[in-house]
Motif scaffolding. Structure first.
Motif, PDB file in Angstrom:
ATOM      1  N   SER A   1       0.847  -1.187   0.000  1.00 50.60           N
ATOM      2  CA  SER A   1       0.000   0.000   0.000  1.00 50.60           C
ATOM      3  C   SER A   1       0.887   1.244   0.000  1.00 50.60           C
ATOM      4  O   SER A   1       1.695   1.445   0.919  1.00 50.60           O
ATOM      5  CB  SER A   1      -0.916   0.007   1.226  1.00 50.60           C
ATOM      6  OG  SER A   1      -1.584   1.235   1.359  1.00 50.60           O
ATOM      7  N   VAL A   2       0.741   2.079  -1.048  1.00 56.76           N
ATOM      8  CA  VAL A   2       1.516   3.312  -1.186  1.00 56.76           C
ATOM      9  C   VAL A   2       0.540   4.482  -1.192  1.00 56.76           C
ATOM     10  O   VAL A   2      -0.383   4.530  -2.016  1.00 56.76           O
ATOM     11  CB  VAL A   2       2.358   3.312  -2.478  1.00 56.76           C
ATOM     12  CG1 VAL A   2       3.111   4.633  -2.627  1.00 56.76           C
ATOM     13  CG2 VAL A   2       3.332   2.147  -2.477  1.00 56.76           C
ATOM     14  N   VAL A   3       0.738   5.428  -0.277  1.00 58.10           N
ATOM     15  CA  VAL A   3      -0.129   6.600  -0.154  1.00 58.10           C
ATOM     16  C   VAL A   3       0.602   7.799  -0.725  1.00 58.10           C
ATOM     17  O   VAL A   3       1.737   8.090  -0.331  1.00 58.10           O
ATOM     18  CB  VAL A   3      -0.517   6.861   1.315  1.00 58.10           C
ATOM     19  CG1 VAL A   3      -1.412   8.091   1.417  1.00 58.10           C
ATOM     20  CG2 VAL A   3      -1.230   5.650   1.902  1.00 58.10           C
ATOM     21  N   THR A   4      -0.038   8.496  -1.662  1.00 59.05           N
ATOM     22  CA  THR A   4       0.567   9.668  -2.283  1.00 59.05           C
ATOM     23  C   THR A   4       0.192  10.924  -1.505  1.00 59.05           C
ATOM     24  O   THR A   4      -0.633  10.896  -0.588  1.00 59.05           O
ATOM     25  CB  THR A   4       0.108   9.795  -3.741  1.00 59.05           C
ATOM     26  OG1 THR A   4      -1.326   9.920  -3.773  1.00 59.05           O
ATOM     27  CG2 THR A   4       0.500   8.553  -4.529  1.00 59.05           C
TER      28      THR A   4
ATOM     29  N   ARG B   1      13.006  23.600   6.371  1.00 62.45           N
ATOM     30  CA  ARG B   1      13.360  22.190   6.221  1.00 62.45           C
ATOM     31  C   ARG B   1      14.680  21.957   5.505  1.00 62.45           C
ATOM     32  O   ARG B   1      15.135  20.818   5.404  1.00 62.45           O
ATOM     33  CB  ARG B   1      12.242  21.470   5.460  1.00 62.45           C
ATOM     34  CG  ARG B   1      10.931  21.363   6.243  1.00 62.45           C
ATOM     35  CD  ARG B   1       9.797  20.877   5.361  1.00 62.45           C
ATOM     36  NE  ARG B   1      10.131  19.604   4.735  1.00 62.45           N
ATOM     37  CZ  ARG B   1       9.462  19.096   3.709  1.00 62.45           C
ATOM     38  NH1 ARG B   1       8.456  19.788   3.178  1.00 62.45           N
ATOM     39  NH2 ARG B   1       9.817  17.934   3.195  1.00 62.45           N
ATOM     40  N   VAL B   2      15.291  23.005   4.974  1.00 65.00           N
ATOM     41  CA  VAL B   2      16.553  22.857   4.252  1.00 65.00           C
ATOM     42  C   VAL B   2      17.689  22.671   5.252  1.00 65.00           C
ATOM     43  O   VAL B   2      17.798  23.403   6.238  1.00 65.00           O
ATOM     44  CB  VAL B   2      16.813  24.080   3.354  1.00 65.00           C
ATOM     45  CG1 VAL B   2      18.187  23.977   2.686  1.00 65.00           C
ATOM     46  CG2 VAL B   2      15.725  24.205   2.305  1.00 65.00           C
ATOM     47  N   LEU B   3      18.540  21.663   4.997  1.00 65.68           N
ATOM     48  CA  LEU B   3      19.649  21.349   5.903  1.00 65.68           C
ATOM     49  C   LEU B   3      20.849  22.237   5.611  1.00 65.68           C
ATOM     50  O   LEU B   3      21.163  22.528   4.453  1.00 65.68           O
ATOM     51  CB  LEU B   3      20.041  19.874   5.761  1.00 65.68           C
ATOM     52  CG  LEU B   3      18.963  18.833   6.068  1.00 65.68           C
ATOM     53  CD1 LEU B   3      19.506  17.429   5.811  1.00 65.68           C
ATOM     54  CD2 LEU B   3      18.480  18.963   7.497  1.00 65.68           C
ATOM     55  N   SER B   4      21.509  22.630   6.672  1.00 65.32           N
ATOM     56  CA  SER B   4      22.774  23.356   6.552  1.00 65.32           C
ATOM     57  C   SER B   4      23.961  22.499   6.936  1.00 65.32           C
ATOM     58  O   SER B   4      25.111  22.861   6.659  1.00 65.32           O
ATOM     59  CB  SER B   4      22.745  24.617   7.431  1.00 65.32           C
ATOM     60  OG  SER B   4      21.717  25.490   7.018  1.00 65.32           O
ATOM     61  N   ASN B   5      23.704  21.377   7.573  1.00 70.44           N
ATOM     62  CA  ASN B   5      24.765  20.486   8.022  1.00 70.44           C
ATOM     63  C   ASN B   5      24.235  19.047   7.966  1.00 70.44           C
ATOM     64  O   ASN B   5      23.123  18.796   8.423  1.00 70.44           O
ATOM     65  CB  ASN B   5      25.181  20.858   9.450  1.00 70.44           C
ATOM     66  CG  ASN B   5      26.386  20.075   9.937  1.00 70.44           C
ATOM     67  OD1 ASN B   5      27.217  19.654   9.153  1.00 70.44           O
ATOM     68  ND2 ASN B   5      26.466  19.879  11.245  1.00 70.44           N
TER      69      ASN B   5
ATOM     70  N   THR C   1       8.973  12.519   3.595  1.00 70.50           N
ATOM     71  CA  THR C   1       7.565  12.157   3.789  1.00 70.50           C
ATOM     72  C   THR C   1       6.672  13.387   3.930  1.00 70.50           C
ATOM     73  O   THR C   1       5.455  13.288   3.749  1.00 70.50           O
ATOM     74  CB  THR C   1       7.409  11.278   5.041  1.00 70.50           C
ATOM     75  OG1 THR C   1       7.946  11.964   6.172  1.00 70.50           O
ATOM     76  CG2 THR C   1       8.134   9.956   4.854  1.00 70.50           C
ATOM     77  N   LYS C   2       7.232  14.527   4.235  1.00 67.65           N
ATOM     78  CA  LYS C   2       6.445  15.757   4.363  1.00 67.65           C
ATOM     79  C   LYS C   2       6.216  16.440   3.023  1.00 67.65           C
ATOM     80  O   LYS C   2       5.584  17.500   2.976  1.00 67.65           O
ATOM     81  CB  LYS C   2       7.123  16.714   5.336  1.00 67.65           C
ATOM     82  CG  LYS C   2       7.151  16.213   6.771  1.00 67.65           C
ATOM     83  CD  LYS C   2       7.773  17.245   7.702  1.00 67.65           C
ATOM     84  CE  LYS C   2       7.785  16.741   9.141  1.00 67.65           C
ATOM     85  NZ  LYS C   2       8.397  17.729  10.061  1.00 67.65           N
ATOM     86  N   GLY C   3       6.753  15.859   1.953  1.00 69.87           N
ATOM     87  CA  GLY C   3       6.496  16.404   0.626  1.00 69.87           C
ATOM     88  C   GLY C   3       7.727  17.028   0.005  1.00 69.87           C
ATOM     89  O   GLY C   3       8.635  17.510   0.701  1.00 69.87           O
ATOM     90  N   LEU C   4       7.755  17.007  -1.328  1.00 72.20           N
ATOM     91  CA  LEU C   4       8.863  17.595  -2.089  1.00 72.20           C
ATOM     92  C   LEU C   4       8.437  18.867  -2.804  1.00 72.20           C
ATOM     93  O   LEU C   4       9.193  19.842  -2.847  1.00 72.20           O
ATOM     94  CB  LEU C   4       9.391  16.574  -3.107  1.00 72.20           C
ATOM     95  CG  LEU C   4       9.848  15.214  -2.539  1.00 72.20           C
ATOM     96  CD1 LEU C   4      10.355  14.335  -3.671  1.00 72.20           C
ATOM     97  CD2 LEU C   4      10.912  15.393  -1.480  1.00 72.20           C
TER      98      LEU C   4
END
Length: 439
Positions: A300-303, A361-365, A393-396
């Motif tokens: 089961s894949v949830v979009t 949400r962008v990583l710096s490290n 999982t929070k979206g692209l």
């Protein structure tokens, strides 16, 4: 048995029923029936009064464990029968001390029947399946009733007389009822053990999610298979014929159920090699989403838009699957943009990197955003901005949109312009204009 034997059994049952009804006509037996009826009315009245108050008290309870609340609800639903059992046993014990035992004999039988019915009713509430609960409850009520009134032998002989003989095998109605009730009890016990063990396995953080699913499914197969075979062996069914049946089923699987078996085997392989597990973010063709559950036949894949795709296990084995969180949850995203030729590329790169770092949400490290020139276009200098996130999982799409907005605000602040196609219309001399009108 012969039909005459069945007729004899029915005659004996009718004679015993006649003797029982005549016994009720005796003075003290009639008194006991009236006393039992009065106790029932008294229990019904108490249940009305206590039940309403108990319901209000239960609605105000907070913080109680779920099993306690279920126990209270079960007790509330059986309050009338519970009060009847308590009152009739009290009256029966008092009468046994105050008068002859024969004058409370019928009350004792009624008390034992009511107690057995109450215990069976409460015990069968643990069975979730309605059909199993129905079979166990009513089968148990019928059997304890016959046992208490002393008619078990006659009932057993009557049910056993309705039989069919196939070779050496003897199949009777008594055997069928035994098998149904016993299998219902065993399956209910297997389900209880399965649910309890599954909760324990899921709470163990040392076991990976994929191995948890595999362990639970193997446990369920073992428990239900054991319940089935133990139940049949207990009632005396010969399981030798199942070997021939299993061979026929194997041939059928080889020809008609190839896809089903392929999906089942593929599901076991997926669980063993841990290539995907619940919670992973995957892409398969045009489908992008996270694994919601691993089934025996499908995944089961949830979009992101809430659609749930049931993808056969075989497709995950034979197809190209992108697992965005297989070894780790870090995902790199790329966005493209362009600026005018009049803007300093060094400033553009620095501003773009700082804008990306300011998005939540962008990583710096350990991987900070980077920006590179990728070409010189017709009207713009083209760039690529790369950044990493740890929560796919929070979206692209949403994180890309947030970074684009951050770029827009930062470029507006630093007077960096986004180029767009421009067209110039030039009017030539008057002669050209006349020629154009003439045409």
């Amino acid at each position: 048995m012969e039909p005459q034997s069945t007729f004899d059994i029915l005659q004996r049952l009718l004679r015993q029923g006649e003797i029982f009804l005549l016994g009720l006509m005796r003075e003290w037996n009639a008194y006991q029936i009236v006393i039992a009826a009065g106790i029932f009315l008294l229990a019904w009245g108490f249940a009305k009064i206590i039940g309403a108050r108990m319901h209000l008290w239960m609605r105000g309870l907070e913080g109680w464990p779920l099993w306690r609340m279920r126990l209270l609800v079960m007790f509330h639903r059986r309050l009338r029968l519970t009060l009847f059992v308590f009152l009739i046993w009290t009256v029966t014990l008092i009468m046994r001390e105050a008068t002859w035992p024969s004058r409370s004999y019928l009350l004792g039988i009624i008390a034992m029947l009511a107690t057995a019915w109450l215990l069976i009713a409460m015990a069968t509430r643990l069975i979730r399946n309605p059909l199993l609960r129905f079979l166990v409850r009513y089968g148990g009520w019928a059997w304890v009733t016959l046992l208490i009134v002393g008619l078990t032998d006659e009932a057993r002989n009557l049910l056993d007389s309705a039989a069919v003989d196939i070779g050496d095998a003897h199949f009777s109605l008594w055997l069928l009822l035994q098998a149904l009730v016993l299998l219902a009890v065993l399956f209910a016990g297997a389900r209880f053990l399965s649910v309890t063990s599954s909760a324990t396995i899921r709470s163990n953080e040392d076991i990976s999610p994929s191995m948890q699913v595999l362990a639970i499914k193997v446990l369920q197969v073992l428990l239900y298979s054991s319940a089935f075979f133990i139940g049949l062996r207990t009632v005396g069914v010969d399981l030798t014929g199942l070997a021939v049946l299993s061979g026929a089923v194997g041939v059928g699987l080889g020809f008609g159920l190839q896809k089903v078996v392929s999906n089942l085997v593929s599901g076991i392989i997926i669980l063993l090699d841990k290539s995907i597990k619940p919670g992973d973010v995957i892409s398969l063709g045009e489908t992008f989403g996270w694994i919601n559950a691993l089934g025996a036949r499908y995944v089961s894949v949830v979009t992101r838009d809430g659609k749930e795709y049931l993808i056969p296990n075989e497709d995950l084995i034979t197809g190209q699957v992108v697992n965005w969180s297989h070894s780790n949850e870090f995902v790199r995203l790329d966005i493209y943009f362009g600026t005018a030729y009049g803007d300093d590329p060094h400033v553009v790169r620095r501003v773009a990197i700082e804008a990306a770092k300011g998005v939540g949400r962008v990583l710096s490290n350990p991987n900070a955003p980077v920006c590179h020139i990728v070409g010189f276009g017709d009207s713009s200098v083209d760039y690529i901005l790369r950044f990493w996130i740890a929560d796919p999982t929070k979206g692209l799409t949403n994180i890309r949109g947030n970074v684009y907005l951050a770029l827009w605000d930062a470029f507006q602040e630093h007077d960096i312009s986004f180029p767009f196609p421009q067209r110039e219309v030039r009017m030539l001399g008057e002669d050209a204009a006349k020629d154009a009108r003439a045409e």
